[in-house]
Design an enzyme around this catalytic site. Structure first.
Site, mmCIF file in Angstrom:
data_model
loop_
_atom_site.group_PDB
_atom_site.id
_atom_site.type_symbol
_atom_site.label_atom_id
_atom_site.label_comp_id
_atom_site.label_asym_id
_atom_site.label_seq_id
_atom_site.Cartn_x
_atom_site.Cartn_y
_atom_site.Cartn_z
ATOM 1 C CE1 TYR A 1 -3.515 2.716 1.153
ATOM 2 C CE2 TYR A 1 -1.945 3.210 2.897
ATOM 3 C CZ TYR A 1 -3.079 3.528 2.177
ATOM 4 O OH TYR A 1 -3.779 4.669 2.482
ATOM 5 C CE LYS B 1 -3.281 5.700 -0.681
ATOM 6 N NZ LYS B 1 -4.341 6.509 -1.349
#
Length: 259
Positions: free
Chosen positions: A151, A155
């Site tokens: 993740y 990002k």
């Protein structure tokens, strides 16, 4: 303020939480909004709440045809597109990093990073016409080590993508910026209130964020108030990047005096 009077925004993942707060903020400042999400009933509810200046659509950002349809609907209904807010994403890999499969990596990147890229690609011809802008919701995970490696990588990729788009399209008047939130009190945390309370202790400002905190930052970057800002990442994180875990300590290492 009516900073979005006559302007049109498309907001992804806007059925609740940050996305819904952004849609409400833009509408409150005079804008028209295309509210998109996978949750059809909730999307309809948010759009209905905003009235005639909003439409709701089910959109999966991993599906280019659905993204294209949302952009087309914005232009057909309102005649233009000025702002894209890339909010869709999430932490979908549950394996420990050493065990994450290539498929899990692809799913994470496809949703969070490539999904944002699809929205930008679909909207760009219209944003060039309106000299519009894109605000992408990244995370402090893209700026520092907070775990969730897959993740966090997605990002961080959003931030790098934004900087490059800003350089490439600045000459055409299209701006690209990022908001990087810390922990935000969204419905995803409804079943973990104790965890949120623990997280709040990491933040110098003594609380986790609210969706409205992020909506205010997005509204600024998407408005003419930020007309000379592009390629920027605005961390909205209650001070957590100053040093997690050291909130209550003075530079000398002693606990601060309470007043």
């Amino acid at each position: 303020m009516q900073r979005f009077e006559g302007r049109v925004a498309l907001v992804t993942a806007a059925a609740q939480g940050i996305g819904a707060a952004v849609a409400r903020r833009i509408a409150a400042e005079g804008g028209s909004v295309v509210v998109t999400d996978l949750q059809e009933d909730k999307v309809a509810g948010v759009a209905g709440e905003l009235g005639e200046r909003a439409i709701g659509m089910r959109v999966d950002v991993t599906n280019r045809d659905q993204v294209d349809a949302a952009v087309a609907a914005a232009v057909e209904r309102f005649g233009r597109l000025d702002v894209v807010v890339n909010n869709a994403g999430g932490c979908i890999v549950t394996s420990v990093p050493e065990d994450a499969t290539a498929e899990e990596w692809h799913r994470q990147l496809d949703l969070t990073l490539v999904g944002a890229a699809r929205c930008i690609q679909a909207a760009l011809p219209h944003l060039v016409k309106t000299r519009g802008n894109v605000v992408t919701i990244s995370s402090v995970n893209g700026l520092a080590a907070f775990g969730n490696i897959e993740y966090s990588a997605a990002k961080a990729g959003q931030i790098a993508m934004t900087v490059n788009y800003a350089a490439r399209y600045g000459g055409l008047g299209v701006r690209f910026n990022v908001v990087a939130p810390g922990t935000i009190r969204t419905p995803n945390w409804d079943k973990q209130p104790d965890t949120l309370n623990e997280f709040a202790k990491m933040y110098p400002l003594g609380r986790v964020g609210e969706p409205e905190d992020i909506a205010a930052a997005v509204a600024f970057l998407a408005s003419d108030d930020a007309s000379w800002i592009t390629g920027h990442t605005l961390a909205v994180e209650g001070g957590v990047l100053t040093g997690p875990g050291l909130v209550n300590l003075t530079p000398s290492g002693h606990f601060r005096k309470e007043y």
